[in-house]
Design an enzyme around this catalytic site. Structure first.
Site, short mmCIF file in Angstrom:
data_model
loop_
_atom_site.label_atom_id
_atom_site.label_comp_id
_atom_site.label_asym_id
_atom_site.label_seq_id
_atom_site.Cartn_x
_atom_site.Cartn_y
_atom_site.Cartn_z
N LYS A 113 0.85 -1.19 0.00
CA LYS A 113 0.00 0.00 0.00
C LYS A 113 0.89 1.24 0.00
O LYS A 113 2.06 1.20 0.39
CB LYS A 113 -0.94 0.02 1.21
CG LYS A 113 -0.25 0.04 2.57
CD LYS A 113 0.07 1.42 3.10
CE LYS A 113 0.66 1.36 4.50
NZ LYS A 113 1.31 2.63 4.91
N PRO B 261 11.11 -4.05 4.42
CA PRO B 261 10.75 -3.54 5.74
C PRO B 261 11.15 -2.08 5.87
O PRO B 261 11.99 -1.58 5.12
CB PRO B 261 11.58 -4.42 6.70
CG PRO B 261 11.98 -5.62 5.89
CD PRO B 261 12.11 -5.13 4.49
N GLY C 119 7.30 1.82 4.79
CA GLY C 119 6.00 2.46 4.80
C GLY C 119 5.00 1.85 3.84
O GLY C 119 4.01 2.47 3.48
N GLY D 163 4.66 -6.34 6.21
CA GLY D 163 4.30 -7.38 7.17
C GLY D 163 2.80 -7.50 7.32
O GLY D 163 2.25 -8.60 7.40
N THR E 285 0.38 -6.84 5.19
CA THR E 285 -0.30 -7.47 4.06
C THR E 285 -0.14 -8.98 4.10
O THR E 285 -1.07 -9.73 3.77
CB THR E 285 0.21 -6.89 2.72
OG1 THR E 285 -0.53 -7.47 1.65
CG2 THR E 285 1.69 -7.16 2.49
N ASP F 207 -2.15 -1.90 10.65
CA ASP F 207 -2.46 -1.79 9.23
C ASP F 207 -3.12 -3.04 8.66
O ASP F 207 -3.55 -3.05 7.50
CB ASP F 207 -1.18 -1.51 8.42
CG ASP F 207 -0.63 -0.12 8.64
OD1 ASP F 207 -1.34 0.71 9.26
OD2 ASP F 207 0.50 0.15 8.22
#
Length: 297
Positions: free
Chosen positions: A6, A104, A107, A111, A113, A144
Site C-alpha cells: 500500500k 521492511p 511504509g 508485514g 499485508t 495496518d
C-alpha cells in the site's frame, strides 16, 4: 496470490491516545505490486515458512532477521498464527511460501499485508466467523492489517482499524525503494504529539470537496500541499536525499509525490502510462543506484 503493498496519500497524526497508540488520518491505496504468497494446511499446531528474499540489497538483512533463517518468532506471520491458534485450537497448521519483495521500514505495509493473507486463509475454514470478528482479530495483530482485508482503497482513521470506502480514479505511479531505514517507533516519538483522552470523532470526515473531486477525477496535481505526510519534515531533515528524491519526481513529470507511511520509500503519481514510462526512465537515469517499481492502483 498477490500480497499487495500500500501507499499513503497524506498521513496526519493529530495526537497520541491514552492507549499508547497515535491517532492517524490517511488515505491508503492498494497497489498491484507486492509479495507472492501461498499457503497450505498442515497438521494442527505446525507452522512453516519457506521464503525467497528478493528485497533490495540494503534492506534484505532486515527480513532475514525474522525469516525462517533468523528468529521466526519475531515474524508477524508467526505472531498472527499464534494468535489464531490461541483462540481456535481446531484449525490446521500452515505452511507459508512467500516471495518477499516489499522492503521492511518502507511504509508499504509489507508485514501487515502478509498477516492479512494468513487471516484470510484461516477463516476460509470457518463459515461461522463474522467479518467484524475478523477485523477485530486483524487489529490485534497489527494496526495496518485490517486495511489489507478491506476491498479496494480506504479513508483510514483510529490507529488504522477504522476504514471508510473512498472513490479514487484508477492511476499509475513509480515507487522508489530507498535504502534508508526509518524506525516506526522512533518516527512517532519524534513527532511529540500531545496526549488527548477524548477523540473528537471516530471517523475522519475532514476531506475537502476539492480533494474529493480531485481523487475521483484522478487530478493528482491538485493534491499537492493538501494531502501531506507529517513524517516528511523529520525524514527529510534526517536524510535530505529523500527530500531531493521527492523533488525530482515532480521535476521529472510526476503530478504528486510523497513519502509513504512512516517509512522511507518515495513515490510519484502520474496521469497516463506514457508519462509513467517516461518518468521511470528519467528517474533511473538520474538515480542509477536506486531501485524503482512501476505500479497501478
Amino acid at each position: 496470490m498477490l500480497s499487495p503493498a500500500k501507499i499513503n496519500l497524506g498521513l496526519e497524526i493529530p495526537y497520541k491516545r491514552p492507549d499508547g497508540y497515535h491517532e492517524i488520518r490517511s488515505i491508503f491505496l492498494r497497489t498491484d505490486w507486492g509479495d507472492d504468497i501461498k499457503m497450505e494446511a498442515l497438521d494442527p499446531g505446525k507452522f512453516e515458512l519457506l521464503s525467497e528474499n528478493e528485497i533490495i540489497l540494503e534492506k534484505r538483512r532486515l527480513y532475514e532477521e525474522v525469516s525462517e533463517r533468523g528468529d521466526l518468532k519475531k515474524n508477524i506471520l508467526y505472531k498472527a498464527f499464534s494468535k489464531i491458534r490461541g483462540s481456535y485450537h481446531e484449525l490446521p497448521g500452515v505452511r507459508v511460501r512467500i516471495v518477499k519483495r516489499i522492503p521492511p521500514a518502507g511504509g508499504l505495509g509489507g508485514g501487515s499485508t502478509n498477516a492479512a493473507a494468513l487471516l484470510s486463509f484461516y477463516f476460509g475454514f470457518r463459515s461461522d466467523f463474522t467479518s467484524d470478528g475478523l477485523m477485530q482479530l486483524a487489529a490485534e495483530v497489527g494496526s495496518d492489517v485490517p486495511f489489507f482485508l478491506h476491498e479496494g482503497h480506504a479513508l483510514v482513521s483510529g490507529r488504522g482499524e477504522i476504514l471508510q470506502d473512498i472513490e479514487i480514479h484508477p492511476g499509475q505511479g513509480i515507487l522508489a525503494l530507498t535504502p534508508q531505514v526509518l524506525s516506526t517507533a522512533e518516527m512517532y516519538s519524534r513527532l511529540k504529539k500531545p496526549l488527548q483522552a477524548d477523540p473528537p470523532s471516530k471517523n475522519w470526515k475532514s476531506l475537502s470537496r476539492d480533494v474529493e473531486f480531485a481523487l475521483k477525477e484522478g487530478n493528482w496535481a491538485a493534491l499537492e500541499g493538501k494531502l501531506v505526510n507529517d513524517f516528511e519534515p523529520i525524514a527529510f531533515h534526517t536524510y535530505p536525499e529523500l527530500g531531493r528524491l521527492a523533488e525530482r519526481f515532480l521535476a521529472n513529470g510526476a503530478s504528486f509525490s510523497s513519502m509513504t507511511g512512516s517509512g522511507s520509500c518515495i513515490y510519484g503519481l502520474v496521469q497516463g502510462l506514457e508519462i509513467r514510462d517516461e518518468l521511470l526512465c528519467k528517474m533511473q537515469a538520474e538515480f542509477p543506484g536506486l531501485s524503482f517499481i512501476s505500479f497501478n492502483f
